[in-house]
Design a protein around this motif. Structure first.
Motif, PDB file in Angstrom:
ATOM      1  N   GLY A 133      -0.428  -2.773   7.810  1.00 54.08           N
ATOM      2  CA  GLY A 133       0.957  -2.867   8.292  1.00 54.08           C
ATOM      3  C   GLY A 133       1.229  -2.052   9.542  1.00 54.08           C
ATOM      4  N   PHE A 134       0.186  -1.394  10.071  1.00 54.49           N
ATOM      5  CA  PHE A 134       0.342  -0.646  11.322  1.00 54.49           C
ATOM      6  C   PHE A 134      -0.103  -1.538  12.495  1.00 54.49           C
ATOM      7  N   GLY A 135       0.083  -1.008  13.704  1.00 44.66           N
ATOM      8  CA  GLY A 135      -0.441  -1.725  14.865  1.00 44.66           C
ATOM      9  C   GLY A 135       0.534  -2.699  15.506  1.00 44.66           C
ATOM     10  N   ALA A 136       1.829  -2.542  15.220  1.00 45.18           N
ATOM     11  CA  ALA A 136       2.828  -3.399  15.871  1.00 45.18           C
ATOM     12  C   ALA A 136       3.097  -2.941  17.299  1.00 45.18           C
ATOM     13  N   LEU A 148       2.383  -6.796  -6.391  1.00 39.05           N
ATOM     14  CA  LEU A 148       2.509  -5.588  -7.224  1.00 39.05           C
ATOM     15  C   LEU A 148       1.694  -4.438  -6.660  1.00 39.05           C
ATOM     16  N   PRO A 149       2.334  -3.291  -6.406  1.00 39.49           N
ATOM     17  CA  PRO A 149       1.570  -2.116  -5.986  1.00 39.49           C
ATOM     18  C   PRO A 149       0.774  -1.544  -7.162  1.00 39.49           C
ATOM     19  N   GLU A 150      -0.265  -0.784  -6.860  1.00 37.39           N
ATOM     20  CA  GLU A 150      -1.062  -0.117  -7.892  1.00 37.39           C
ATOM     21  C   GLU A 150      -0.182   0.866  -8.668  1.00 37.39           C
ATOM     22  N   ASN A 185       0.838  -1.206   0.000  1.00 33.61           N
ATOM     23  CA  ASN A 185       0.000   0.000   0.000  1.00 33.61           C
ATOM     24  C   ASN A 185       0.872   1.254   0.000  1.00 33.61           C
ATOM     25  N   VAL A 186       0.251   2.398  -0.131  1.00 31.74           N
ATOM     26  CA  VAL A 186       0.996   3.642  -0.347  1.00 31.74           C
ATOM     27  C   VAL A 186       1.834   4.036   0.868  1.00 31.74           C
TER      28      VAL A 186
END
Ligand SMILES: Nc1ncnc2c1ncn2[C@@H]1O[C@H](COP(=O)(O)OP(=O)(O)OP(=O)(O)O)[C@@H](O)[C@H]1O
Ligand SMILES: [Mg+2]
Lengths: 108, 141
Positions: free
Chosen positions: B105-108, A74-76, A52-53
């Motif tokens: 991917g947050f919240g570690a 693959l990212p957008e 993600n971004v």
């Protein structure tokens, strides 16, 4: 070794390479962004399966030399554009992170 | 530089895609000032974690970065719910981030520890139901 040389040598596909001459020093693997922020070192190649971004902001701020997406993730297209504008090198490989890391180890 | 330089940013609370923008901008500004890369990196990391926390946990806020002769001061102010137990929040691995945030991917539970580790001082003022102000300093030279 530069990111451009590394990509060619390891057969990683280039998504964007705005800073081809950046030196690669070491590798960090991780998908939890705050771990990467805290533990990746400057000039590391960062292997992840997150695309993600927010990954681009982490790449910029942690000063990694490139982001290598494992497992063919693959990212957008607009995320690749953002990376290009921010000067973040993006590579992708179908390999899992472990195999990609071995490749990097052999090359570096 | 004898006068203090101040950068100020509004951090938008409902736009995840632009989260981190203020930190990226600060990094650019500090580069232009010619500061060393280690200092810039420490400020960038600490500020990013604080900026993201304001977006995730507090619905946005204001970030201010002051550059003086001997230190860089980062002040993050929000009108969010506040932090109930600061000591707990400072522990590695403690997080109240919801699942949809974790999937990004947050919240570690590593953000506040990162802020502490990469700065010379951190002060957290938080009042439940009112908001949180975090002040961090990175010494220069
Ligand atoms: N500005 C804030 N307002 C309210 N609560 C906060 C704020 N900042 C942090 N917290 C609380 O402190 C906890 C720990 O924060 P920390 O940044 O260490 O971890 P996280 O944000 O949950 O995960 P990570 O930073 O690793 O993505 C958060 O889960 C949240 O409960
Ligand atoms: Mg956090």
């Amino acid at each position: 070794m530069t990111v451009a040389e590394l990509a060619a040598g390891c057969g990683f596909e280039v998504l964007c390479l705005p800073e081809p001459e950046r030196e690669v020093d070491g590798v960090y693997i991780g998908d939890l962004l705050s771990w990467v922020m805290g533990r990746a070192r400057q000039d590391n190649a960062w292997i992840t399966i997150m695309s993600n971004v927010n990954v681009i902001a982490v790449g910029t701020l942690s000063d990694v030399s490139c982001i290598l997406f494992a497992e063919g993730v693959l990212p957008e297209a607009d995320i690749i554009e953002t990376a290009k504008a921010k000067g973040v090198n993006l590579l992708v490989t179908p390999m899992p992170a472990y195999e990609a890391a071995i490749k990097l180890h052999e090359a570096l | 530089m004898s006068e203090e330089l101040v950068f100020r940013y509004d951090v938008n609370g409902d736009d995840f895609t632009s989260a981190g923008q203020a930190s990226v901008q600060v990094k650019r500004n500090l580069r232009q000032l010619g500061l060393d890369s280690d200092t810039i990196r420490r400020v960038s990391i600490a500020m990013y974690e604080g900026e993201i926390n304001m977006v995730i946990h507090a619905g946005g806020g204001v970030a201010e970065v002051r550059v003086s002769e001997d230190c860089i001061t980062i002040v993050l102010t929000d009108k969010g719910p506040g932090i109930k137990d600061i000591e707990k929040a400072m522990q590695e691995g403690y997080s109240t981030a919801p699942d949809e945030i974790r999937s990004l991917g947050f919240g570690a539970g590593m953000g506040l520890p990162n802020m502490k580790r990469h700065t010379d001082s951190i002060e957290i003022d938080s009042v439940l139901g009112v908001g949180t102000t975090i002040t961090m300093k990175v010494n220069l030279g």
